[in-house]
Write a protein that holds these residues in place. Structure first.
Motif, short mmCIF file in Angstrom:
data_model
loop_
_atom_site.label_atom_id
_atom_site.label_comp_id
_atom_site.label_asym_id
_atom_site.label_seq_id
_atom_site.Cartn_x
_atom_site.Cartn_y
_atom_site.Cartn_z
N VAL A 1 0.86 -1.19 0.00
CA VAL A 1 0.00 0.00 0.00
C VAL A 1 0.89 1.24 0.00
CG1 VAL A 1 -1.68 1.36 1.31
CG2 VAL A 1 -1.92 -1.14 1.14
N ARG A 2 0.58 2.14 -0.90
CA ARG A 2 1.30 3.41 -0.93
C ARG A 2 0.33 4.55 -1.17
NH1 ARG A 2 6.25 4.41 -4.54
NH2 ARG A 2 6.69 5.94 -2.94
N LEU A 3 0.56 5.64 -0.44
CA LEU A 3 -0.09 6.92 -0.68
C LEU A 3 1.03 7.94 -0.81
CD1 LEU A 3 -3.00 6.81 1.94
CD2 LEU A 3 -3.20 6.51 -0.53
N VAL A 4 1.08 8.61 -1.94
CA VAL A 4 2.17 9.54 -2.19
C VAL A 4 1.60 10.92 -2.49
CG1 VAL A 4 4.19 10.07 -3.59
CG2 VAL A 4 3.63 7.69 -3.07
N GLU A 5 1.82 11.85 -1.56
CA GLU A 5 1.34 13.21 -1.73
C GLU A 5 2.35 14.04 -2.53
OE1 GLU A 5 0.14 12.02 2.58
OE2 GLU A 5 1.88 11.79 1.26
N SER A 6 1.83 15.02 -3.23
CA SER A 6 2.67 15.96 -3.95
C SER A 6 1.92 17.28 -4.10
CB SER A 6 3.07 15.40 -5.32
OG SER A 6 1.92 15.17 -6.11
N GLY A 7 2.66 18.31 -4.51
CA GLY A 7 2.02 19.58 -4.79
C GLY A 7 2.20 20.64 -3.72
N GLY A 8 2.83 20.29 -2.62
CA GLY A 8 3.07 21.27 -1.57
C GLY A 8 4.15 22.26 -1.98
N ALA A 22 -1.45 10.12 -4.87
CA ALA A 22 -1.54 8.95 -5.73
C ALA A 22 -1.53 7.69 -4.89
CB ALA A 22 -0.37 8.95 -6.70
N ALA A 23 -2.52 6.85 -5.09
CA ALA A 23 -2.68 5.63 -4.31
C ALA A 23 -2.32 4.41 -5.12
CB ALA A 23 -4.12 5.52 -3.81
N SER A 24 -1.81 3.40 -4.44
CA SER A 24 -1.53 2.13 -5.08
C SER A 24 -1.52 1.03 -4.03
CB SER A 24 -0.19 2.16 -5.82
OG SER A 24 0.87 2.40 -4.92
N GLY A 25 -1.75 -0.19 -4.48
CA GLY A 25 -1.67 -1.34 -3.59
C GLY A 25 -2.97 -1.71 -2.89
N PHE A 26 -4.03 -0.98 -3.16
CA PHE A 26 -5.34 -1.33 -2.61
C PHE A 26 -6.40 -0.84 -3.59
CE2 PHE A 26 -6.82 2.84 -0.92
CZ PHE A 26 -5.63 3.56 -1.01
N THR A 27 -7.64 -1.27 -3.36
CA THR A 27 -8.73 -0.92 -4.26
C THR A 27 -9.23 0.48 -3.92
OG1 THR A 27 -9.32 -3.26 -4.36
CG2 THR A 27 -10.92 -1.67 -5.23
N PHE A 28 -8.57 1.46 -4.51
CA PHE A 28 -8.80 2.87 -4.18
C PHE A 28 -10.28 3.23 -4.26
CE2 PHE A 28 -7.70 7.24 -3.80
CZ PHE A 28 -8.48 7.95 -4.69
N SER A 29 -10.97 2.78 -5.27
CA SER A 29 -12.35 3.19 -5.50
C SER A 29 -13.31 2.66 -4.44
CB SER A 29 -12.81 2.74 -6.88
OG SER A 29 -12.72 1.33 -6.99
N SER A 30 -12.85 1.78 -3.57
CA SER A 30 -13.70 1.23 -2.51
C SER A 30 -13.55 1.98 -1.19
CB SER A 30 -13.36 -0.25 -2.26
OG SER A 30 -13.66 -1.03 -3.40
N TYR A 31 -12.64 2.93 -1.14
CA TYR A 31 -12.32 3.61 0.10
C TYR A 31 -12.73 5.07 0.09
CZ TYR A 31 -9.39 -0.26 1.71
OH TYR A 31 -8.93 -1.49 2.15
N ASP A 32 -13.37 5.51 1.19
CA ASP A 32 -13.42 6.93 1.46
C ASP A 32 -11.99 7.42 1.62
OD1 ASP A 32 -16.34 6.84 3.69
OD2 ASP A 32 -16.14 6.51 1.53
N MET A 33 -11.77 8.71 1.33
CA MET A 33 -10.42 9.27 1.47
C MET A 33 -10.49 10.57 2.24
SD MET A 33 -8.30 7.18 0.04
CE MET A 33 -6.84 8.23 0.01
N ASN A 34 -9.43 10.83 2.98
CA ASN A 34 -9.35 12.03 3.80
C ASN A 34 -8.05 12.78 3.54
OD1 ASN A 34 -11.69 11.22 5.32
ND2 ASN A 34 -10.37 9.86 6.51
N TRP A 35 -8.10 14.07 3.78
CA TRP A 35 -6.89 14.88 3.93
C TRP A 35 -6.85 15.36 5.38
CZ3 TRP A 35 -2.90 15.54 0.68
CH2 TRP A 35 -3.08 15.27 -0.69
N TYR A 36 -5.69 15.21 5.99
CA TYR A 36 -5.41 15.73 7.32
C TYR A 36 -4.25 16.72 7.20
CZ TYR A 36 -8.08 12.13 9.83
OH TYR A 36 -9.08 11.33 10.34
N ARG A 37 -4.08 17.49 8.25
CA ARG A 37 -2.89 18.35 8.32
C ARG A 37 -2.40 18.42 9.76
NH1 ARG A 37 -5.32 24.45 7.19
NH2 ARG A 37 -6.18 24.81 9.29
N GLN A 38 -1.11 18.72 9.89
CA GLN A 38 -0.52 18.88 11.21
C GLN A 38 0.45 20.05 11.17
OE1 GLN A 38 1.33 15.38 12.89
NE2 GLN A 38 1.08 16.19 14.96
N ALA A 39 0.13 21.06 11.95
CA ALA A 39 1.00 22.23 12.09
C ALA A 39 1.99 21.98 13.22
CB ALA A 39 0.16 23.46 12.36
#
Length: 115
Positions: A1-8, A22-39
């Motif tokens: 499973v990989r989630l790779v963020e970019s664009g910052g 960009a997601a890989s290694g799992f059935t992306f279309s079956s999952y809700d997705m979230n963005w979190y942040r940490q300051a």
């Protein structure tokens, strides 16, 4: 499973950025997705959520009207369009896929809002 963020990056107050995950290694279309942040010195917080089909989204109050989450299930990618950025939006932004017993997380991408 990989989630790779970019664009910052570094952006001036009032500017815009689009983050990608960009997601890989799992059935992306079956999952809700979230963005979190940490300051720095703060707890990680939920920014936005999108259902697996993309038909419903939710935002933290401070992001409503400024941020837009979207997804492309054909390309296993989730996006976060951020506009009217403020210095307090400075944080590391993480992509997340809720999964039991362990969520999937990306490594994060730094967003710095400063003049």
């Amino acid at each position: 499973v990989r989630l790779v963020e970019s664009g910052g990056g570094l952006v001036q107050p009032g500017g815009s950025l689009r983050l990608s995950c960009a997601a890989s290694g799992f059935t992306f279309s079956s999952y809700d997705m979230n963005w979190y942040r940490q300051a720095p010195g703060k707890e990680r917080e939920l920014v936005a959520r999108i259902t697996s089909t993309g038909d419903s989204t939710n935002y933290a109050d401070s992001m409503k009207g400024r941020f837009t989450i979207s997804r492309d299930n054909a390309n296993d990618t989730v996006y976060l369009q951020m506009s009217s950025l403020k210095p307090e939006d400075t944080a590391v932004y993480y992509c997340n896929a809720p999964n039991w017993p362990n969520d999937f997380w990306g490594q994060g991408t730094q967003v710095t809002v400063s003049s």
